[in-house]
Structures are given as C-alpha cells and as structure tokens.
Design a protein around this motif. Structure first.
Motif, PDB file in Angstrom:
ATOM      1  N   ARG A 113       0.868  -1.014   0.001  1.00 41.96           N
ATOM      2  CA  ARG A 113      -0.137  -0.081  -0.040  1.00 41.96           C
ATOM      3  C   ARG A 113       0.943   1.342  -0.054  1.00 41.96           C
ATOM      4  N   ASN A 114       0.435   2.505  -0.491  1.00 43.73           N
ATOM      5  CA  ASN A 114       1.226   3.661  -0.795  1.00 43.73           C
ATOM      6  C   ASN A 114       0.680   4.768  -0.176  1.00 43.73           C
ATOM      7  N   LEU A 115       0.922   5.231   1.171  1.00 46.82           N
ATOM      8  CA  LEU A 115       0.339   6.380   1.792  1.00 46.82           C
ATOM      9  C   LEU A 115       1.206   7.473   1.632  1.00 46.82           C
ATOM     10  N   PHE A 116       2.515   7.158   1.048  1.00 45.94           N
ATOM     11  CA  PHE A 116       3.532   8.202   0.785  1.00 45.94           C
ATOM     12  C   PHE A 116       3.927   8.335  -0.553  1.00 45.94           C
ATOM     13  N   PRO A 117       3.133   8.486  -1.218  1.00 46.29           N
ATOM     14  CA  PRO A 117       3.629   8.380  -2.893  1.00 46.29           C
ATOM     15  C   PRO A 117       4.551   9.616  -3.507  1.00 46.29           C
ATOM     16  N   LEU A 118       5.295   9.307  -4.178  1.00 47.43           N
ATOM     17  CA  LEU A 118       6.209  10.121  -5.013  1.00 47.43           C
ATOM     18  C   LEU A 118       5.728  10.813  -6.228  1.00 47.43           C
ATOM     19  N   LYS A 119       5.709  12.267  -6.197  1.00 50.75           N
ATOM     20  CA  LYS A 119       5.461  12.742  -7.526  1.00 50.75           C
ATOM     21  C   LYS A 119       6.782  12.736  -8.594  1.00 50.75           C
ATOM     22  N   GLU A 120       6.347  12.022  -9.375  1.00 50.98           N
ATOM     23  CA  GLU A 120       7.723  11.613 -10.228  1.00 50.98           C
ATOM     24  C   GLU A 120       8.133  12.856 -11.275  1.00 50.98           C
ATOM     25  N   ASP A 121       7.110  13.657 -11.517  1.00 56.14           N
ATOM     26  CA  ASP A 121       7.386  14.580 -12.527  1.00 56.14           C
ATOM     27  C   ASP A 121       7.646  15.941 -11.800  1.00 56.14           C
ATOM     28  N   ALA A 122       7.812  16.079 -10.567  1.00 61.02           N
ATOM     29  CA  ALA A 122       8.192  17.281  -9.859  1.00 61.02           C
ATOM     30  C   ALA A 122       9.454  18.119 -10.454  1.00 61.02           C
ATOM     31  N   PRO A 123       9.314  19.347 -10.808  1.00 61.21           N
ATOM     32  CA  PRO A 123      10.666  19.893 -11.380  1.00 61.21           C
ATOM     33  C   PRO A 123      11.876  19.688 -10.110  1.00 61.21           C
ATOM     34  N   HIS A 124      11.860  19.659  -8.943  1.00 61.58           N
ATOM     35  CA  HIS A 124      12.713  19.097  -8.135  1.00 61.58           C
ATOM     36  C   HIS A 124      12.138  18.593  -6.791  1.00 61.58           C
ATOM     37  N   SER A 125      12.922  17.841  -6.350  1.00 68.00           N
ATOM     38  CA  SER A 125      12.404  17.032  -5.003  1.00 68.00           C
ATOM     39  C   SER A 125      13.625  17.260  -3.919  1.00 68.00           C
ATOM     40  N   VAL A 126      13.337  17.441  -2.921  1.00 70.28           N
ATOM     41  CA  VAL A 126      14.108  17.478  -1.558  1.00 70.28           C
ATOM     42  C   VAL A 126      13.655  16.540  -0.770  1.00 70.28           C
ATOM     43  N   LEU A 127      14.600  15.403  -0.208  1.00 64.94           N
ATOM     44  CA  LEU A 127      14.272  14.309   0.527  1.00 64.94           C
ATOM     45  C   LEU A 127      14.821  14.667   1.772  1.00 64.94           C
ATOM     46  N   PHE A 128      14.133  14.325   2.956  1.00 63.91           N
ATOM     47  CA  PHE A 128      14.902  14.465   4.271  1.00 63.91           C
ATOM     48  C   PHE A 128      14.510  13.148   4.982  1.00 63.91           C
ATOM     49  N   ALA A 129      15.482  12.506   5.549  1.00 65.64           N
ATOM     50  CA  ALA A 129      15.289  11.186   6.293  1.00 65.64           C
ATOM     51  C   ALA A 129      15.947  11.421   7.675  1.00 65.64           C
ATOM     52  N   GLY A 130      15.480  10.847   8.674  1.00 67.54           N
ATOM     53  CA  GLY A 130      16.011  10.735  10.063  1.00 67.54           C
ATOM     54  C   GLY A 130      16.152   9.245  10.410  1.00 67.54           C
ATOM     55  N   GLY A 131      17.138   8.819  10.812  1.00 67.04           N
ATOM     56  CA  GLY A 131      17.478   7.285  11.392  1.00 67.04           C
ATOM     57  C   GLY A 131      16.725   6.267  10.369  1.00 67.04           C
ATOM     58  N   ILE A 132      16.029   5.315  10.949  1.00 68.37           N
ATOM     59  CA  ILE A 132      15.380   4.443  10.143  1.00 68.37           C
ATOM     60  C   ILE A 132      14.399   5.104   9.085  1.00 68.37           C
ATOM     61  N   GLY A 133      14.134   6.120   9.061  1.00 71.51           N
ATOM     62  CA  GLY A 133      13.295   6.887   8.093  1.00 71.51           C
ATOM     63  C   GLY A 133      13.871   7.036   6.671  1.00 71.51           C
ATOM     64  N   ILE A 134      15.112   6.479   6.515  1.00 74.56           N
ATOM     65  CA  ILE A 134      15.821   6.481   5.485  1.00 74.56           C
ATOM     66  C   ILE A 134      15.291   5.493   4.337  1.00 74.56           C
ATOM     67  N   THR A 135      14.519   4.415   4.883  1.00 73.66           N
ATOM     68  CA  THR A 135      14.121   3.275   4.135  1.00 73.66           C
ATOM     69  C   THR A 135      13.088   3.822   2.744  1.00 73.66           C
ATOM     70  N   PRO A 136      12.098   4.580   3.230  1.00 72.34           N
ATOM     71  CA  PRO A 136      11.218   5.013   2.066  1.00 72.34           C
ATOM     72  C   PRO A 136      11.931   6.034   1.295  1.00 72.34           C
ATOM     73  N   ILE A 137      12.915   6.631   1.872  1.00 72.28           N
ATOM     74  CA  ILE A 137      13.444   8.004   1.269  1.00 72.28           C
ATOM     75  C   ILE A 137      14.625   7.390   0.177  1.00 72.28           C
ATOM     76  N   LEU A 138      15.241   6.152   0.630  1.00 73.96           N
ATOM     77  CA  LEU A 138      16.345   5.602  -0.016  1.00 73.96           C
ATOM     78  C   LEU A 138      15.479   5.144  -1.396  1.00 73.96           C
ATOM     79  N   CYS A 139      14.399   4.445  -1.341  1.00 75.65           N
ATOM     80  CA  CYS A 139      13.488   4.071  -2.282  1.00 75.65           C
ATOM     81  C   CYS A 139      13.248   5.187  -3.506  1.00 75.65           C
ATOM     82  N   MET A 140      12.780   6.115  -2.955  1.00 74.37           N
ATOM     83  CA  MET A 140      12.347   7.359  -3.666  1.00 74.37           C
ATOM     84  C   MET A 140      13.776   8.085  -4.529  1.00 74.37           C
ATOM     85  N   ALA A 141      14.792   7.985  -3.714  1.00 73.88           N
ATOM     86  CA  ALA A 141      15.937   8.398  -4.457  1.00 73.88           C
ATOM     87  C   ALA A 141      16.318   7.593  -5.518  1.00 73.88           C
TER      88      ALA A 141
END
Length: 330
Positions: A113-141
């Motif tokens: 399930r995806n409650l935190f979807p990535l907008k793939e066509d954004a002009p620019h994206s800034v990703l923030f992660a803290g600790g284990i929060g890197i897991t979805p952020i790594l996937c987005m990157a």
C-alpha cells in the motif's frame, strides 16, 4: 526500471485471502540496531508491483502485525526488502523480527500500500530522512535517479554509527548530504534548506517525531500539495472520547454499540470480528474500512482532506461517528 510504475488503488484493508505468502530469504546487519530482511515468493514467482513510498504489513507468528516501508520499488519485483530497527521499547514487533524470525521461515504480508507516494514529474524534489526513516526515502531516491529527475537528499542521525545504507546512498554522489547531530553539535537546519528551494519543489520527510515537527514548521509556508511526510508514530495520543454510536456491519447485518472511551476496532475484536490492524494510532492505514452510510469524525493521519470529505472510508482504530449510526462494509 524506467518504465512507469502502475499506481496502486486507494488503500483498502487487506483481506486474509489477499495476503501474500513469502519466505524470509536473508537477514543482513545494516547498523548496530537495524537489520535488513529480504522476502521472496516461496515458488520464485514475481511479487506484486511496488511504488516508491509503499509499505507492507508483516503478519508475525506472535499475532502482531507491523508496517514496514519497502526499500526497493519495481513493477515486477523478485523480492521485498524492509529495514527494521530494534526498538528498545518494542511492544513485540521489532523485537520478534530481530530475535526470533529466522531465514527460511514462511509468513504472510499484506499487498503493498502507498500512503506516501512520490510525484515523479516534480521539477525538483528535496528528501529528508532521520534514522530508520531512510528506508522509504532511499527508495524514492533510487526512482528519481533512474528517471534522471533532479533531487537532493538530506540524511540526519544522532551519531555516525546510526547512519544506515551508506553504500547504497553513495551511488547518488553529491546529491546526498549527511548530517550527524553529535558532530555538528546541532540538528539539521531544515528551515534554511526549505527556504532556499524554488516554489515548485516537492518535499518529503520520514523520521522521528521531533524531526517531523521541525519539518512541518519549516514547510508551513509552502503549498500543502508539495509537502509530504510519513510518521513512525502518531503526533498525539489517540483520542477515544465522544458520544457512543452504533456500527452496523452491512454483510452480516450485525449491529454493535461503540461506547464513549472505546474504539470501533476494540468493539469489533471483542465480538470476534477480525480486521487487520497494526499501529492502532491512525498512521499506517492497515485498518481502513469502507463506509456505506453515516458521517465520520476522522482522527487518523493517513487520509487526505479530499478523502475525508468523500466519507468513503475510515480508520476504525481511531476515527468515530458524527452521527448515531455508521454502516460499514464488513
């Protein structure tokens, strides 16, 4: 990998017959308290498609269900990877994963399930992660890099020993910025980073509660549709007060009284009606149930404003009725 991902339908509760049977293929230490779990189909078949930001609910043999973000996204994945941090205050989920679960074990997962979807066509994206929060952020990157889309990633932790997945992050080069509180003697200044970004930038954050609070403050002046976050836990204790009401289960016709001080989920469980649940705090989406009649008082942190206004579903672990009777698709 560059092909468009099939976007999942709106989150719905995973019925038992829709669960996935998987085998734990491997476990790898990532940091002193984070392990990486690899799940595969026992017959070697591809697993259901995943998208950046998606998660699965892991149903453990001790009766506990926990939600974990997927580290990889693929239209036809051969495996699911989840990173699990051992919580010293674990209620049995991360402790069981770390101490009891062994390679070769078979267990069930929900459909992604995806409650935190990535907008793939954004002009620019800034990703923030803290600790284990890197897991979805790594996937987005990973997805943004595959698309050739511009992004920057800021990864913060209290100590250098707590930084996870550094080899995987290294492939993104200068787009990744590491911040160690202990070394900088300060927390990451998200306000300055957000302020320097163009107005069209989309922001994403996953991390502990203090980081999310700072992130929300930093992004308060931005267009709401460009500010995205995922929580580990509820931002406030679940409120159970309010008038009692009746829940009618449409499939059986059963009517149950939900008193003040109790949740719909508690009443369902007490009457032997099984509904998938995990966080019991309105943040994971596991217990979402379709609403057929009645008005809902939404108390979750999952549904968007538009989804709440549509009144088509609710999280039964925390939300209540604004009327005397709710009819649910159960």
């Amino acid at each position: 990998m560059n092909a468009p991902f099939p976007m999942p339908a709106a989150a719905t509760p995973a019925a038992a017959q829709d669960r996935l049977r998987v085998r734990l293929q491997s476990v790898r230490y990532v940091t002193r308290d984070i392990q990486l779990f690899e799940f595969v189909d026992p017959a070697g078949a591809p697993l259901p498609a995943t998208t950046p930001g998606a998660h699965v609910d892991v149903h453990l043999a001790n009766g506990i269900t926990r939600s974990y973000s997927l580290i990889e996204a693929d239209p036809a994945p051969g495996r699911y990877l989840v990173g699990v941090k051992r919580d010293p205050n674990s209620r049995g989920g991360s402790r069981y994963m770390h101490e009891t679960l062994r390679v070769g074990a078979e267990l069930t997962l929900s459909q992604p399930r995806n409650l935190f979807p990535l907008k793939e066509d954004a002009p620019h994206s800034v990703l923030f992660a803290g600790g284990i929060g890197i897991t979805p952020i790594l996937c987005m990157a990973g997805r943004l890099a595959a698309l050739g889309a511009p992004f920057t990633l800021w990864y913060a932790s209290r100590t250098r020993a707590d930084l996870a997945f550094l080899p995987e992050l290294a492939r993104f080069g200068e787009r990744v910025h590491l911040h160690v509180d202990e070394e900088a003697q300060s927390v990451l200044d998200m306000g300055a980073i957000v302020a320097a970004a163009p107005a069209s930038t989309h922001f994403y954050c996953c991390g502990p509660a203090p980081m999310l609070a700072a992130y929300e403050a930093a992004a308060a002046g931005r267009a709401p549709e460009t500010v995205h976050l995922e929580r580990f836990g509820a931002s406030a204790p679940v409120a159970t007060g309010g008038d009692g009401f009746v829940v009618q289960l449409a499939r059986s016709g059963v009517e149950l009284r939900v008193p003040s001080g109790a949740t719909i989920l508690q009443v369902l469980n007490e009457n032997g009606i099984a509904v998938d649940s995990s966080c019991e705090a309105g943040i994971c989406g596991c217990c979402e149930v379709a609403v057929l009649e009645g008005e809902v008082e939404h108390r979750d942190e999952v549904l968007t404003a538009a989804q709440r206004a549509s009144n088509k579903s609710m999280m039964v672990c925390c939300s209540r009725a604004r009327c005397e009777r709710l009819v649910l698709d159960l």
